[in-house]
Design an enzyme around this catalytic site. Structure first.
Site, short mmCIF file in Angstrom:
data_model
loop_
_atom_site.label_atom_id
_atom_site.label_comp_id
_atom_site.label_asym_id
_atom_site.label_seq_id
_atom_site.Cartn_x
_atom_site.Cartn_y
_atom_site.Cartn_z
CG ASP A 156 2.68 19.32 10.14
OD1 ASP A 156 1.74 19.54 9.86
OD2 ASP A 156 3.22 19.47 8.75
CD GLU A 188 10.28 2.88 23.30
OE1 GLU A 188 11.16 3.88 23.70
OE2 GLU A 188 10.66 2.32 22.58
#
Ligand code: NOJ
Length: 569
Positions: A228, A282
């Site tokens: 957002d 990751e």
């Protein structure tokens, strides 16, 4: 509410064990369906949609043929901006269910081959968030206050806001606090509602919290994040006045705001996205970050998706383009050029929970009407429902033919119009209230969607409750009225998405076709020629096999406001 089964036996379930090689990631060509949880399906019967309701209806999205769902915020929140005011980023608000409900939803979606993207709100939290409460309690000069944008006021006694910034929702962007001892204190910044204090992204503590939030949801198996206000986190040092303040008018201001607006698109914001990119890296499984960045021109929006930042950015320039062939050709060209230059796919979008539904936008007489200001009972320009729907179907058929990733907003596959006749007292959008009703805002595109024409609240909720009233005309748009009906908008979307997958249009490319006249968008993507007539005169079509038509042909000609896909001879 019925327990849905899918009509197909094929499953496309997947896990997160593997990542694709660069360039082959799923999101580059995906069709992503936006679910607005409070208005999708309500299993609890309280009139507000919830996660269990979504899970029950996921089969219909798999049957539609989308690749992923994006869920607007369902986190703990006092709901002053419909969940974009988060008071706990790592829990589900009780009105939507529980974390267990989320796990069930995610598991069911993955079993159906649907990825799940959640909505992260890093520019601000709720004023009810413990972090903001701690900041108020801790007092001036404390580390807790430094997590937010507190500043002394101007004027002799600090009685004036620190600068002239206005809230996107109308009114001042600053609110003054009262200290615990009753004395007037400093002001805090809220680019949106008073209940949405902006974080201080110059503080490393904020960075660390959001890394942990990302990992929390990644560990829970989400496939990515819609981010957002991804252009707003960093504010220019010294917080200078804006020379010309945009008038209150909803989110449209952020589109038209001049480049110098000191709270949009500051260069340091890109460091945040590099940091988040590293967190996602990751994890295996091609997780994705999609930027909600109202930034123009497109070449600038493309900076959000450089190879070490986010992966996608919403194409709001496309959303704001009227139904006009020259404008469409040029925005398609510009989009592909801008995003290709940074190695990212273009995205395409026509509707979302912040703008007037495109089935109504295209029925307005003002072709360039702002998509974000809403339409209400007193609006001078009211949409022509039939014209809007006809154009929306043609525009959606064009959009779904384009290479890259397309975003659909719940209900557009039904051709839903904006709901205009909403009484003032039922409207919840803070834009409406902060502008004293001058700007209708976004409630009209957020009305709970219809599933079954004869059921209470059209199948949204067994109890018949609905947090915004649904208009009677929703009966004719209900999914059960359209499923299996060859001329329906739902079947048009299903056919388009099936053909898009069959002909690999998402990974294709655009070549312009000449000779159709200036009112026509004509392009080739792989085996498919796409011809969209935005003009008033019917045009001749090349010979070939008709794959898709957004409306009936007239004596073999392509009539006004119609799009076809053809395999030409
Ligand atoms: C953009 C969201 O899409 C909108 O609904 C929200 O009001 C603002 N950001 C503030 O979070």
């Amino acid at each position: 509410m019925p327990n849905e089964t899918t009509t197909s036996t094929e499953t496309r379930a997947f896990d997160h064990q593997h990542s694709s090689s660069k360039g082959d990631e799923w999101w580059r060509s995906a069709v992503i369906y936006q679910i607005y949880p409070r208005s999708f399906a309500d299993a609890s019967g309280d009139g507000i949609g919830d996660l269990a309701g979504i899970t029950e209806r996921l089969g219909s999205l798999r049957d539609l043929g989308v690749d992923a769902v994006w869920l607007s915020p369902f986190f703990r929140s006092p709901q002053r901006d419909a969940g974009y005011d988060v008071s706990d980023y790592c829990d589900v608000d009780p009105i939507f269910g529980t974390l267990d409900d989320f796990d069930v939803l995610r598991g069911r979606a993955h079993d159906l081959g649907l990825r799940v993207i959640v909505d992260l709100v890093p520019n601000h939290c709720s004023s009810d968030h413990p972090w903001f409460r701690d900041a108020l309690a801790a007092g001036p000069g404390s580390p807790e206050r430094d997590r937010f944008m507190f500043r002394e006021g101007r004027g002799e006694n600090g009685e004036l806001p620190p600068n002239n910034w206005q809230s996107i929702f109308g009114g001042n962007a600053w609110t003054r606090i009262t200290e615990a001892d009753g004395t007037p204190g400093p002001w805090y910044l809220h680019i949106f509602d008073t209940s949405q204090p902006d974080f201080n992204w110059k503080n490393p503590w904020v960075w660390e919290q959001f890394r942990q939030i990302l990992r929390f949801w990644l560990d829970r198996g989400v496939d990515g994040f819609r981010v957002d206000v991804a252009h707003g986190l960093m504010k220019k040092d010294c917080l200078p006045d804006i020379v010309q303040v945009a008038e209150a008018g909803g989110l449209a201001d952020s589109i038209s705001a001049p480049d110098e607006v000191p709270y949009w698109a500051q260069p340091e914001v890109h460091d945040v996205w590099r940091d988040w990119n590293a967190v996602l890296a990751e994890y295996s499984g091609d997780r994705v970050l999609c930027a909600e960045a109202w930034v123009e021109p497109l070449a600038k929006a493309a900076l959000w998706v450089r190879s070490d930042e986010m992966h996608q950015a919403f194409n709001f320039s496309y959303l704001g383009t009227p139904w006009n062939a020259a404008r469409l050709r040029s925005v398609i060209d510009e989009s592909i050029a801008a995003f290709t230059a940074v190695g990212a796919p273009s995205t395409w979008v026509l509707s979302n929970h912040d703008v007037v539904r495109h089935a109504s936008r295209y029925g307005l007489s003002a072709a360039d009407a702002s998509p974000a200001t809403g339409i209400g009972p007193k609006s001078a320009d009211k949409p022509d429902e039939a014209l809007g729907l006809r154009r929306a179907r043609a525009a959606s058929a064009l959009m779904m033919s384009l290479p890259g990733s397309a975003y659909l907003y719940q209900g557009e596959e039904l051709g839903l119009p904006e709901v205009i006749e909403l009484d003032d007292h039922v409207r919840e959008d803070p834009t409406f209230h902060r502008t004293n009703g001058e700007v209708y805002g976004r409630d009209g595109c957020r009305v709970p969607i219809p599933w079954e024409s004869a059921a209470p609240s059209f199948g949204f909720s067994d109890s018949g409750a609905s947090w915004l009233p649904q208009p009677p005309l929703f009966a004719s748009y209900a999914r059960d009225q359209q499923a299996g009906n060859p001329g329906s908008t739902l079947e048009l979307y299903r056919a388009a998405l099936a053909a898009r997958a069959q002909f690999a249009l998402g990974t294709g490319s655009v070549t312009w076709l000449d000779g159709f006249g200036s009112d026509v968008v004509a392009l080739r993507n792989g085996a498919i020629s796409v011809i969209a007539n935005t003009g008033a005169t019917a045009v001749e079509l090349p010979a070939g096999e008709l794959v898709l038509a957004s409306g009936a042909l007239e004596s073999g000609l392509l009539p006004a406001d119609t799009t076809v896909w053809i395999i030409t001879d």
